[in-house]
Design a protein around this motif. Structure first.
Motif, mmCIF file in Angstrom:
data_model
loop_
_atom_site.group_PDB
_atom_site.id
_atom_site.type_symbol
_atom_site.label_atom_id
_atom_site.label_comp_id
_atom_site.label_asym_id
_atom_site.label_seq_id
_atom_site.Cartn_x
_atom_site.Cartn_y
_atom_site.Cartn_z
ATOM 1 N N ILE A 1 -5.396 13.012 -11.747
ATOM 2 C CA ILE A 1 -5.782 12.940 -10.534
ATOM 3 C C ILE A 1 -5.051 13.499 -9.094
ATOM 4 C CG2 ILE A 1 -5.258 10.761 -11.777
ATOM 5 C CD1 ILE A 1 -2.809 9.587 -10.129
ATOM 6 N N ALA A 2 -4.788 14.753 -8.887
ATOM 7 C CA ALA A 2 -4.123 15.457 -7.780
ATOM 8 C C ALA A 2 -4.607 15.725 -7.119
ATOM 9 C CB ALA A 2 -2.197 16.289 -8.244
ATOM 10 N N VAL A 3 -5.251 15.169 -6.027
ATOM 11 C CA VAL A 3 -5.305 16.437 -5.028
ATOM 12 C C VAL A 3 -4.924 17.075 -3.893
ATOM 13 C CG1 VAL A 3 -7.354 15.932 -2.466
ATOM 14 C CG2 VAL A 3 -7.909 13.931 -4.311
ATOM 15 N N ALA A 4 -5.118 18.161 -4.456
ATOM 16 C CA ALA A 4 -4.544 19.857 -3.814
ATOM 17 C C ALA A 4 -4.685 19.591 -2.480
ATOM 18 C CB ALA A 4 -4.350 20.565 -4.544
ATOM 19 N N PRO A 5 -3.312 20.181 -1.538
ATOM 20 C CA PRO A 5 -3.282 19.871 -0.092
ATOM 21 C C PRO A 5 -4.453 21.066 -0.033
ATOM 22 C CG PRO A 5 -1.150 20.359 -0.966
ATOM 23 C CD PRO A 5 -2.428 19.790 -2.808
ATOM 24 N N ASN A 6 -4.871 21.272 1.136
ATOM 25 C CA ASN A 6 -5.512 22.374 2.319
ATOM 26 C C ASN A 6 -4.826 23.263 3.213
ATOM 27 O OD1 ASN A 6 -7.194 24.260 3.189
ATOM 28 N ND2 ASN A 6 -8.351 23.123 5.017
ATOM 29 N N PHE A 7 -3.454 23.400 1.902
ATOM 30 C CA PHE A 7 -1.934 24.020 2.926
ATOM 31 C C PHE A 7 -1.876 25.199 1.795
ATOM 32 C CE2 PHE A 7 1.958 25.166 4.147
ATOM 33 C CZ PHE A 7 1.863 24.773 5.526
ATOM 34 N N ALA B 1 -3.445 10.538 -4.230
ATOM 35 C CA ALA B 1 -3.864 11.122 -4.847
ATOM 36 C C ALA B 1 -3.589 12.662 -3.936
ATOM 37 C CB ALA B 1 -5.229 11.244 -5.130
ATOM 38 N N GLU B 2 -3.437 13.040 -2.705
ATOM 39 C CA GLU B 2 -3.244 13.517 -2.096
ATOM 40 C C GLU B 2 -1.681 13.260 -2.158
ATOM 41 O OE1 GLU B 2 -7.527 12.788 -1.364
ATOM 42 O OE2 GLU B 2 -5.325 11.288 -1.323
ATOM 43 N N PHE B 3 -0.858 12.310 -1.732
ATOM 44 C CA PHE B 3 0.388 12.243 -2.480
ATOM 45 C C PHE B 3 0.396 13.374 -2.876
ATOM 46 C CE2 PHE B 3 4.588 10.258 -4.000
ATOM 47 C CZ PHE B 3 5.414 10.030 -2.981
ATOM 48 N N VAL B 4 0.306 12.864 -4.963
ATOM 49 C CA VAL B 4 1.090 13.245 -5.500
ATOM 50 C C VAL B 4 1.203 14.663 -5.526
ATOM 51 C CG1 VAL B 4 0.342 14.482 -8.182
ATOM 52 C CG2 VAL B 4 0.089 11.540 -7.587
ATOM 53 N N GLY B 5 -0.909 14.571 -5.470
ATOM 54 C CA GLY B 5 -0.945 16.694 -4.507
ATOM 55 C C GLY B 5 0.155 17.376 -4.128
ATOM 56 N N TRP B 6 0.413 16.941 -2.617
ATOM 57 C CA TRP B 6 1.806 17.852 -2.447
ATOM 58 C C TRP B 6 3.059 17.944 -2.973
ATOM 59 C CZ3 TRP B 6 1.049 19.989 2.261
ATOM 60 C CH2 TRP B 6 -0.136 19.662 3.157
ATOM 61 N N PHE B 7 3.190 17.210 -3.618
ATOM 62 C CA PHE B 7 4.650 17.301 -4.855
ATOM 63 C C PHE B 7 4.400 18.638 -6.006
ATOM 64 C CE2 PHE B 7 6.347 13.374 -2.783
ATOM 65 C CZ PHE B 7 7.193 13.961 -2.875
ATOM 66 N N GLU C 1 -10.063 1.309 -5.512
ATOM 67 C CA GLU C 1 -11.388 1.425 -6.668
ATOM 68 C C GLU C 1 -11.543 2.603 -7.809
ATOM 69 O OE1 GLU C 1 -14.114 1.797 -3.111
ATOM 70 O OE2 GLU C 1 -12.914 -0.185 -2.597
ATOM 71 N N GLN C 2 -11.118 3.447 -8.219
ATOM 72 C CA GLN C 2 -11.417 4.114 -8.645
ATOM 73 C C GLN C 2 -10.752 3.823 -10.117
ATOM 74 O OE1 GLN C 2 -11.598 8.565 -7.673
ATOM 75 N NE2 GLN C 2 -11.829 9.281 -9.436
ATOM 76 N N SER D 1 1.135 -1.341 0.090
ATOM 77 C CA SER D 1 0.072 0.227 -0.059
ATOM 78 C C SER D 1 0.800 1.027 0.044
ATOM 79 C CB SER D 1 -0.751 -0.534 1.668
ATOM 80 O OG SER D 1 -0.298 -0.468 2.564
ATOM 81 N N ASN D 2 2.458 1.168 -0.432
ATOM 82 C CA ASN D 2 3.152 2.315 -0.014
ATOM 83 C C ASN D 2 3.138 2.952 -1.462
ATOM 84 O OD1 ASN D 2 5.442 1.764 -2.304
ATOM 85 N ND2 ASN D 2 5.716 -0.032 -0.676
ATOM 86 N N TYR D 3 2.883 4.209 -1.361
ATOM 87 C CA TYR D 3 2.497 5.860 -2.798
ATOM 88 C C TYR D 3 3.429 4.570 -4.461
ATOM 89 C CZ TYR D 3 1.353 8.377 0.927
ATOM 90 O OH TYR D 3 1.250 8.931 2.337
ATOM 91 N N GLY D 4 4.679 4.900 -4.211
ATOM 92 C CA GLY D 4 4.946 3.903 -5.426
ATOM 93 C C GLY D 4 4.599 3.080 -5.246
ATOM 94 N N ALA D 5 4.231 1.933 -4.758
ATOM 95 C CA ALA D 5 3.370 0.655 -5.321
ATOM 96 C C ALA D 5 2.335 0.918 -6.189
ATOM 97 C CB ALA D 5 4.013 -0.893 -4.361
ATOM 98 N N VAL D 6 1.717 1.830 -5.520
ATOM 99 C CA VAL D 6 0.351 1.556 -5.769
ATOM 100 C C VAL D 6 0.497 2.524 -7.373
ATOM 101 C CG1 VAL D 6 -2.252 3.027 -4.898
ATOM 102 C CG2 VAL D 6 -0.034 2.077 -3.808
ATOM 103 N N LEU D 7 1.163 3.910 -7.015
ATOM 104 C CA LEU D 7 0.838 4.515 -8.355
ATOM 105 C C LEU D 7 1.563 4.224 -9.650
ATOM 106 C CD1 LEU D 7 1.586 7.726 -6.300
ATOM 107 C CD2 LEU D 7 -0.407 7.212 -7.735
ATOM 108 N N GLN D 8 3.176 3.188 -9.493
ATOM 109 C CA GLN D 8 3.515 2.686 -10.323
ATOM 110 C C GLN D 8 2.033 1.352 -11.750
ATOM 111 O OE1 GLN D 8 4.507 -0.293 -10.866
ATOM 112 N NE2 GLN D 8 3.979 -1.911 -9.077
ATOM 113 N N ALA D 9 2.159 0.696 -10.211
ATOM 114 C CA ALA D 9 1.188 -0.029 -10.457
ATOM 115 C C ALA D 9 -0.697 1.002 -12.025
ATOM 116 C CB ALA D 9 0.326 -0.640 -9.897
ATOM 117 N N TYR D 10 -0.637 1.970 -11.133
ATOM 118 C CA TYR D 10 -2.040 2.795 -12.247
ATOM 119 C C TYR D 10 -1.605 2.826 -12.850
ATOM 120 C CZ TYR D 10 -3.895 6.899 -13.160
ATOM 121 O OH TYR D 10 -4.335 8.563 -14.194
#
Length: 364
Positions: A208-214, A268-274, A87-88, A12-21
């Motif tokens: 797909i990025a979710v922008a951070p509330n910052f 998606a939030e991870f991508v948004g922070w970057f 799921e999405q 479930s780490n970010y890299g594993a999930v995002l590379q598969a996507y």
């Protein structure tokens, strides 16, 4: 329409999930293929996601569980966001809960792909799955950007993995060290190709990025093993740039002296922070990847040399070795000499796409 099955690292780490996507999306949209990610989820995989640790010494289990429970709300939020992301965006097969159930009931496909991430780790207990240890029938077997997760190979590794590898029709590797090892082992040229996350461009990741509330510019720290050392680099940078520090970490037992710690981000939030960061300090391969994708000024902290071959390999391809900070250089790290960002093209991506063309257009 070709049917493709992807066998990839179940984590479930970010890299594993995002590379598969990324690999699934690229193959589906570029070749209009029917692509599914094989849902290989054992009971052991499910236990890995629990807040209560059942392995290690008694002290390790108690400490791990204690701090996880303190941050349980954040951790549960991250897991729920990861589940919703899959799921999405994923198209998956039915679940296979054991090696035997997968090998004996493996679905038919035109192309079976092992990759990416550490699917070729020779110490994995799941070698028959990730090395595609089943009959391929009329299909072909492909290794796309697998990683060994190690930089030194014991003598017995070859005898364990070669029987699987000789049945592959197309083989590549994500790191130069691994590609060279396979080339010697198999007596055929094995190319180095890019991680699947690099097959998609800035626009596709932004979608797909979710922008951070910052709402302020910030220095982003994404740490895996860097601990206080990587934070100290960011602190020196913050002192010069006058920016707050945001730290993405999975460490529940660490309370770093930063302005914000993020433990609840989904993929998606991870991508948004970057995407929204001004500077990045990371000891992560995928942290480096997303720094490049979003054209961020960044520094890579070499936390452990033995496990950093994939990041160093990427930095060499980018011509960014000057952004590496080693432990012995932290004390003399001069943040005022922050290197201006220069977008460097990555021929490796085009070469990787040509490698994919070679097996996608292969006549069986």
């Amino acid at each position: 329409m070709k049917t493709i099955l992807i066998y990839t690292y179940k984590h479930s780490n970010y890299g594993a999930v995002l590379q598969a996507y990324a690999l699934q999306k690229y193959l589906r949209e570029t070749y209009e293929a029917d692509v599914k990610i094989v849902d290989f989820t054992t009971d052991a995989h499910l236990k890995d996601d629990r807040l209560i640790r059942t392995t290690g010494s008694i002290v390790e289990r108690v400490v791990f569980t204690f701090f996880n429970l303190i941050h349980s709300k954040e951790l549960k939020s991250r897991r729920e966001k990861t589940k919703l992301f899959k799921e999405q965006y994923y198209v998956q097969t039915d679940r296979f809960s054991s090696i035997d159930s997968l090998i004996s009931n493996n679905p038919e496909a035109d192309i079976y792909i092992s990759g990416s991430d550490q699917v070729f780790n020779p110490n994995s207990i799941y070698l028959p799955v990730y090395y595609l240890g089943f009959k391929k029938g009329n299909g072909i077997k492909v290794a796309y950007a697998p990683s060994f997760g190690i930089s030194k190979f014991a003598p017995d590794v070859a005898e364990r993995i070669k029987p699987y590898l000789v049945d592959f029709d197309f083989i590549s590797c994500r790191e130069t060290i691994g590609a060279d090892y396979l080339t010697t082992l198999l007596g055929r040229t094995v190319p180095t190709v890019c991680d699947p996350t690099l097959l998609l461009g800035t626009t596709e990741w932004s979608n797909i990025a979710v922008a951070p509330n910052f709402d302020k510019p910030y220095i982003l720290v994404y740490e895996i093993n860097g601990g206080g050392d990587i934070v100290s680099i960011a602190q020196k940078l913050a002192a010069v740039k006058g920016l707050p520090i945001v730290c993405i970490t999975s460490k529940t037992h660490r309370n770093y002296k930063v302005n914000k710690i993020v433990r609840d981000a989904g993929p998606a939030e991870f991508v948004g922070w970057f995407q929204k960061a001004t500077f990045v300090v990371t000891d992560s391969f995928h942290g480096t990847v997303f720094s490049w994708i979003f054209e961020k000024e960044f520094f890579y902290f070499l936390a452990y040399e033995g496990t950093s071959s994939r990041a160093i390999s990427l930095l060499k391809h980018l011509g960014c070795e000057d952004r590496v900070v080693t432990k012995d250089k932290i004390g003399n790290f001069d943040a005022s000499q922050c290197l201006p960002y220069q977008r460097r093209e990555l021929p490796l991506v085009d070469n990787s796409k040509r490698f994919i063309d070679s097996f996608m257009w292969h006549e069986q």
